[in-house]
Scaffold this motif. Sequence first.
Motif, short mmCIF file in Angstrom:
data_model
loop_
_atom_site.label_atom_id
_atom_site.label_comp_id
_atom_site.label_asym_id
_atom_site.label_seq_id
_atom_site.Cartn_x
_atom_site.Cartn_y
_atom_site.Cartn_z
N ASP A 1 -6.45 -2.84 -5.68
CA ASP A 1 -6.05 -1.62 -6.39
C ASP A 1 -6.67 -1.55 -7.78
O ASP A 1 -6.99 -0.46 -8.27
CB ASP A 1 -4.53 -1.53 -6.47
N TYR B 1 2.65 1.79 -3.32
CA TYR B 1 1.70 2.26 -4.33
C TYR B 1 1.39 3.74 -4.12
O TYR B 1 1.31 4.52 -5.08
CB TYR B 1 0.41 1.43 -4.27
N ASP C 1 0.84 -1.20 0.00
CA ASP C 1 0.00 0.00 0.00
C ASP C 1 0.87 1.25 0.00
O ASP C 1 0.59 2.23 -0.71
CB ASP C 1 -0.92 0.02 1.24
N ARG D 1 2.07 6.52 -6.89
CA ARG D 1 0.91 7.19 -7.48
C ARG D 1 0.92 8.70 -7.22
O ARG D 1 0.56 9.49 -8.09
CB ARG D 1 -0.37 6.55 -6.94
N LYS E 1 -10.12 -0.29 -7.19
CA LYS E 1 -10.12 1.13 -6.84
C LYS E 1 -9.82 2.01 -8.06
O LYS E 1 -10.46 3.04 -8.27
CB LYS E 1 -9.10 1.39 -5.73
N CYS E 2 -8.84 1.60 -8.86
CA CYS E 2 -8.47 2.38 -10.05
C CYS E 2 -9.64 2.47 -11.02
O CYS E 2 -9.94 3.55 -11.55
CB CYS E 2 -7.26 1.75 -10.74
#
Length: 505
Positions: free
Chosen positions: A207, A122, A119, A126, A210-211
């Motif tokens: 992820d 990432y 996490d 990001r 979520k993306c």
Amino acid sequence: MTARENRKSDSEGELRNNSVLYRISSFQYSETLGNMMDRDVYSCSAGDTVKLVAKEMTLRGISSVIVTDANGKPVGIVTERDMVRKVVAEGEICDISKEISDIMTPSPICLSPADTLFDALYAFSRHNIKHLPLVREGKIAGIITLRQIMKLRHSEPLVIIGELDQASSLGDYKKIKEGLVPLAQEKLSSRQDPVDVVTMLSLVNFDIHKCILKEVLERQKTPPPVDFSFFVTGSHGRRENLLFPDQDFCVIMEDYPDSRHEEVDGYFQRVSKELSTALNKVGFVYCPGEVMGQNPQWRKRISEWKKFVSEVFIKQGPFTVRYMTLIFDSAPLYGSRSLFQKYIDHAYSLLAKNHNIIRQMHDEEEGMHKVPLGLFQTFITESNKDHKRQIDMKKSGLIFLIESARVLALKHGIRETSTLKRLKALVEEGVIHRDDSEYFENAYRVILHHTLMAQADNFLNRGTEDYYLNPYELSGRSQEILKQAFKAISKLQDLVGSEFGELIL
């Protein structure tokens, strides 16, 4: 003692020793930030001067400071880079008597100590940041830096994160997801901890969800009409995805007047349908039970969710156990965490007053689930021609342990969702002896390993996604360890049964 008895004794000993069964993964996806965060965090108030903060940073030899409000909530962050870029500009020093709030980066990206290394990596990638405040119950608990994590020197998660960051189409996400199958098989074949493998699968899948959701929201013509929270449940909520999980997501909406129902509910119905369609194209098939946000049963205002949860406890029926697992195996995906917290807090408050429902969960699961071992410790396998001499490792093993840990944890008010964290919390509560917990945990690892390997082999060799394993194709040692794992599950089931034998209704 015969050779077989010696082998049986050795296998039981190995089951109590995880270091013998599996080797430490090169990168531990399940490692939480709380285990490596710096707890000695320097914080200041928004009214402190730049001069004072700069002096403290120099004395402490630190590269960042967290700006907090009167309640200890992070409201900003100032880094060395900010000091250089905003205080020393074009060779001229700015007014160092100005307040730190004038140069801070407001609303910093934060994680929780319970989040994982993956996490954090990432988030660093990001958001192009190097410092992550860690918040617990709204207050600063620690900090983690990119420099700390990069010392671990692992390229694999960075490759996956890079792929996620560069993904620009559903095809890209589908390719990432498909690449997890051979990667998981490779890890399992090299005897890496299967718990770390499912954590990797779950984090990447999370992820991707979520993306895609964020992209769907960005495509809408208008912003969300009210505050909202999408949450996942089942194996997604427990972060225990196997190789091919289906969809399981729900939507909580902030309360709004009935006069706005068509506008608000219609918006989230549309978003949910677009999300579900996209997830299906990527490889997350539609939930057979239709636990998806486009189903109005799983898309409600917060007050309606509370009413639904209350009715689950009050009007117990044929779907009660199913609803209980959906409620207590859930985790927030995207949106307002406070809405999700209100929902789950309400559920736990009702649970504390209604132990009868936990008894119902136990009784239903106990009656259906017996480990596949016969009287003389031989495997009980399928008799139908399609799966003769095989065991469904998920339905005849893995699910038993997950359910036992869940029921026991709920009985003692434990709020963890993952199976291993539930077992560890039960040790802390004194419900399970530490030695027994290690026995159960390693049984879980053994069953999980064979479940994943069976699924990967069946998919790569036969194109199926099932969990069937022929135990007689394993080595003699592996067969004995698998039998000991099944026996450990049976022991855990007996422990749960004894707990409910003492329950006064």
